[in-house]
Design a protein around this motif. Sequence first.
Motif, PDB file in Angstrom:
ATOM      1  N   LEU A 189       0.809  -1.220   0.000  1.00 37.50           N
ATOM      2  CA  LEU A 189       0.000   0.000   0.000  1.00 37.50           C
ATOM      3  C   LEU A 189       0.842   1.271   0.000  1.00 37.50           C
ATOM      4  O   LEU A 189       0.461   2.268  -0.610  1.00 37.50           O
ATOM      5  N   ASP A 190       1.992   1.256   0.655  1.00 36.19           N
ATOM      6  CA  ASP A 190       2.841   2.449   0.683  1.00 36.19           C
ATOM      7  C   ASP A 190       3.259   2.865  -0.722  1.00 36.19           C
ATOM      8  O   ASP A 190       3.272   4.051  -1.047  1.00 36.19           O
ATOM      9  N   MET A 191       3.585   1.893  -1.542  1.00 33.80           N
ATOM     10  CA  MET A 191       3.982   2.166  -2.920  1.00 33.80           C
ATOM     11  C   MET A 191       2.805   2.801  -3.682  1.00 33.80           C
ATOM     12  O   MET A 191       2.974   3.759  -4.436  1.00 33.80           O
ATOM     13  N   ASP A 192       1.612   2.279  -3.454  1.00 31.32           N
ATOM     14  CA  ASP A 192       0.410   2.806  -4.088  1.00 31.32           C
ATOM     15  C   ASP A 192       0.147   4.244  -3.632  1.00 31.32           C
ATOM     16  O   ASP A 192      -0.107   5.136  -4.445  1.00 31.32           O
ATOM     17  N   ILE A 193       0.244   4.468  -2.337  1.00 29.97           N
ATOM     18  CA  ILE A 193       0.037   5.815  -1.784  1.00 29.97           C
ATOM     19  C   ILE A 193       1.059   6.779  -2.364  1.00 29.97           C
ATOM     20  O   ILE A 193       0.715   7.883  -2.796  1.00 29.97           O
ATOM     21  N   GLN A 194       2.331   6.374  -2.383  1.00 24.08           N
ATOM     22  CA  GLN A 194       3.381   7.260  -2.884  1.00 24.08           C
ATOM     23  C   GLN A 194       3.171   7.597  -4.355  1.00 24.08           C
ATOM     24  O   GLN A 194       3.362   8.742  -4.769  1.00 24.08           O
ATOM     25  N   SER A 195       2.733   6.632  -5.153  1.00 24.31           N
ATOM     26  CA  SER A 195       2.513   6.914  -6.578  1.00 24.31           C
ATOM     27  C   SER A 195       1.383   7.915  -6.761  1.00 24.31           C
ATOM     28  O   SER A 195       1.432   8.773  -7.649  1.00 24.31           O
ATOM     29  N   ARG A 196       0.376   7.848  -5.910  1.00 23.98           N
ATOM     30  CA  ARG A 196      -0.729   8.805  -5.987  1.00 23.98           C
ATOM     31  C   ARG A 196      -0.271  10.202  -5.560  1.00 23.98           C
ATOM     32  O   ARG A 196      -0.659  11.198  -6.165  1.00 23.98           O
ATOM     33  N   ILE A 197       0.551  10.267  -4.535  1.00 22.76           N
ATOM     34  CA  ILE A 197       1.100  11.556  -4.090  1.00 22.76           C
ATOM     35  C   ILE A 197       1.959  12.157  -5.199  1.00 22.76           C
ATOM     36  O   ILE A 197       1.870  13.357  -5.475  1.00 22.76           O
ATOM     37  N   ASP A 198       2.772  11.326  -5.840  1.00 19.11           N
ATOM     38  CA  ASP A 198       3.601  11.809  -6.956  1.00 19.11           C
ATOM     39  C   ASP A 198       2.727  12.344  -8.086  1.00 19.11           C
ATOM     40  O   ASP A 198       3.036  13.372  -8.689  1.00 19.11           O
ATOM     41  N   GLU A 199       1.642  11.639  -8.364  1.00 20.52           N
ATOM     42  CA  GLU A 199       0.728  12.066  -9.425  1.00 20.52           C
ATOM     43  C   GLU A 199       0.111  13.431  -9.092  1.00 20.52           C
ATOM     44  O   GLU A 199       0.016  14.306  -9.948  1.00 20.52           O
ATOM     45  N   ILE A 200      -0.283  13.608  -7.844  1.00 20.34           N
ATOM     46  CA  ILE A 200      -0.837  14.899  -7.404  1.00 20.34           C
ATOM     47  C   ILE A 200       0.209  15.996  -7.553  1.00 20.34           C
ATOM     48  O   ILE A 200      -0.089  17.085  -8.058  1.00 20.34           O
ATOM     49  N   GLU A 260       2.734  16.141  -9.567  1.00 18.85           N
ATOM     50  CA  GLU A 260       2.936  16.441 -10.989  1.00 18.85           C
ATOM     51  C   GLU A 260       1.804  17.299 -11.544  1.00 18.85           C
ATOM     52  O   GLU A 260       2.036  18.227 -12.316  1.00 18.85           O
ATOM     53  N   LEU A 261       0.584  16.972 -11.137  1.00 12.77           N
ATOM     54  CA  LEU A 261      -0.553  17.781 -11.577  1.00 12.77           C
ATOM     55  C   LEU A 261      -0.419  19.221 -11.090  1.00 12.77           C
ATOM     56  O   LEU A 261      -0.635  20.166 -11.842  1.00 12.77           O
ATOM     57  N   GLU A 262      -0.077  19.365  -9.807  1.00 13.32           N
ATOM     58  CA  GLU A 262       0.067  20.710  -9.239  1.00 13.32           C
ATOM     59  C   GLU A 262       1.197  21.473  -9.923  1.00 13.32           C
ATOM     60  O   GLU A 262       1.058  22.647 -10.225  1.00 13.32           O
ATOM     61  N   ALA A 263       2.300  20.804 -10.182  1.00 10.93           N
ATOM     62  CA  ALA A 263       3.421  21.457 -10.862  1.00 10.93           C
ATOM     63  C   ALA A 263       3.008  21.886 -12.269  1.00 10.93           C
ATOM     64  O   ALA A 263       3.368  22.972 -12.723  1.00 10.93           O
ATOM     65  N   GLY A 264       2.250  21.040 -12.941  1.00 12.30           N
ATOM     66  CA  GLY A 264       1.771  21.373 -14.279  1.00 12.30           C
ATOM     67  C   GLY A 264       0.824  22.560 -14.267  1.00 12.30           C
ATOM     68  O   GLY A 264       0.856  23.412 -15.146  1.00 12.30           O
ATOM     69  N   LEU A 265      -0.016  22.618 -13.242  1.00 14.70           N
ATOM     70  CA  LEU A 265      -0.945  23.748 -13.137  1.00 14.70           C
ATOM     71  C   LEU A 265      -0.205  25.056 -12.912  1.00 14.70           C
ATOM     72  O   LEU A 265      -0.562  26.093 -13.460  1.00 14.70           O
ATOM     73  N   LYS A 291      -7.372  16.075  -9.885  1.00 14.92           N
ATOM     74  CA  LYS A 291      -6.596  16.101  -8.640  1.00 14.92           C
ATOM     75  C   LYS A 291      -7.472  15.701  -7.462  1.00 14.92           C
ATOM     76  O   LYS A 291      -7.065  14.900  -6.617  1.00 14.92           O
ATOM     77  N   GLU A 292      -8.680  16.238  -7.391  1.00 12.19           N
ATOM     78  CA  GLU A 292      -9.593  15.905  -6.290  1.00 12.19           C
ATOM     79  C   GLU A 292      -9.930  14.415  -6.283  1.00 12.19           C
ATOM     80  O   GLU A 292     -10.013  13.801  -5.218  1.00 12.19           O
ATOM     81  N   ALA A 293     -10.096  13.823  -7.450  1.00 12.34           N
ATOM     82  CA  ALA A 293     -10.388  12.387  -7.536  1.00 12.34           C
ATOM     83  C   ALA A 293      -9.200  11.567  -7.023  1.00 12.34           C
ATOM     84  O   ALA A 293      -9.379  10.589  -6.296  1.00 12.34           O
ATOM     85  N   ILE A 294      -7.997  11.988  -7.387  1.00 12.89           N
ATOM     86  CA  ILE A 294      -6.797  11.274  -6.926  1.00 12.89           C
ATOM     87  C   ILE A 294      -6.652  11.416  -5.414  1.00 12.89           C
ATOM     88  O   ILE A 294      -6.324  10.448  -4.721  1.00 12.89           O
ATOM     89  N   VAL A 295      -6.923  12.612  -4.897  1.00 11.91           N
ATOM     90  CA  VAL A 295      -6.856  12.842  -3.444  1.00 11.91           C
ATOM     91  C   VAL A 295      -7.851  11.922  -2.738  1.00 11.91           C
ATOM     92  O   VAL A 295      -7.521  11.287  -1.730  1.00 11.91           O
ATOM     93  N   GLN A 296      -9.069  11.825  -3.262  1.00 19.55           N
ATOM     94  CA  GLN A 296     -10.080  10.955  -2.657  1.00 19.55           C
ATOM     95  C   GLN A 296      -9.646   9.495  -2.708  1.00 19.55           C
ATOM     96  O   GLN A 296      -9.767   8.763  -1.722  1.00 19.55           O
ATOM     97  N   ASP A 297      -9.120   9.056  -3.846  1.00 17.32           N
ATOM     98  CA  ASP A 297      -8.628   7.681  -3.969  1.00 17.32           C
ATOM     99  C   ASP A 297      -7.497   7.418  -2.977  1.00 17.32           C
ATOM    100  O   ASP A 297      -7.426   6.346  -2.372  1.00 17.32           O
TER     101      ASP A 297
END
Length: 139
Positions: A14-25, A27-32, A62-68
């Motif tokens: 699960l930690d790997m899954d959580i970290q990948s989601r945080i990284d995705e968020i 990246e989205l924020e950096a892109g914005l 981003k909100e969907a990823i945060v919820q997931d």
Amino acid sequence: MSKTRELLNELQNLDMDIQSRIDEINELEAGLLSSPKWSDVKVQGGQTKKVDDVYAQLIVMKEAIVQDTKEVINRKLELGRLINQLKNPKSRSILRMTYITKTYIEDICDNLRISKATYYRLRKQAESELEETIIGKVS
């Protein structure tokens, strides 16, 4: 594979899954923040979209990823609580160090002042105890 082993493997990953989601968020924020200030965006052959629409879509994403991510974190807490239900403190410690904090076996042995053979015996015993706890919850 037993239900207990499946849950412990899930917990460990699960930690790997959580970290990948945080990284995705991130990246989205950096892109914005670094996006050029276009007046509009047009997909080839498509309709012109306003920049506000693109930003809105990214924010929804981003909100969907945060919820997931919250759901995955809650799953980790739920699995950790199963371990907390074990009566034997050493069993709890071994499972938490092995599957939650991912401590190296050598370090667990040093911390608990036990041999590797004892570690494997105690881990197997703790997993059996967890299996009983899971079966007790189901029935």
